[in-house]
Design an enzyme around this catalytic site. Sequence first.
Site: not given
Ligand code: KIV
Length: 272
Positions: A52-53, A91, A121, A123, A190
Amino acid sequence: MSVAKKEYKRVTVKSLIEMKQDGEKISMLTSYDYSMGKIVDAAQVDVILVGDSASNVIAGHETTLPITLDQMIYHASSVVRAAKRALVVVDIPFGSYQGDSKEALRSAIRIMKESGAHAIKVEGGAEIQGSIGRILEAGIPVMGHLGLTPQSIYKFGTYTVRAKEEQEAEKLKEDAKLLEEIGCFGIVLEKIPAKLAQEVAESVSIPIIGIGAGGGVDGQVLVVHDLLGMTHEFNPRFLRRYMNLYEDMGNAISQYVDDVKSRDFPNENEQY
Ligand code: KIV
């Protein structure tokens, strides 16, 4: 240095556990589109994370909170079309799983069904145990994410190193154990102290992938735009840049502008 590694036609969640058992480090890198996904996959990265980056590096938001489930599915389906070898993990975005476990399951199913990805994934730890459990029961592989969890940025107020204090470190260790017990196939840690990350990696049988968590874990993940130096204002200590694409791409594009203005482009061989 070249590294001895097993050949995998397609990396699966089982392969990752095997890599941990064999002591082979796991490489993980983000991608958000087809072209980058192809390059990353061809370079034999084991896991492609559709992070989600994308909210930061693709859409230009300050945080990861604004990206939507539909947008994540769009990015993920583009990457899935590119990835022939890597395991593709997506994510689950902020606001699509915190409500209740039913909502979490619905979002996870949409990601898997509409993008063709291989895993999701999430959080968080004990607080979202119910949602993770429900997704796992549906047969969807889940990767955890502990330590600095960017979706909770407004709760913490800063992106500094997490779990330096005893209490937070203990909670992180308990959460990692819990995620292993309920069936997650791996965990991203992280921005936490390297010693703590190593301790966690040694205490669980599932792979621990670090970002800013030192070398004592089972693998590493970075944001591909950071690794390639496309993002030039983000300079955390943990980041190793392998290129300076911000400058190189800027120079190439300036040259193109000059060539157009000076009538150098296109030349005789570049026309019909
Ligand atoms: O969203 C992302 O890129 C991440 C990584 C930084 C692990 O969760």
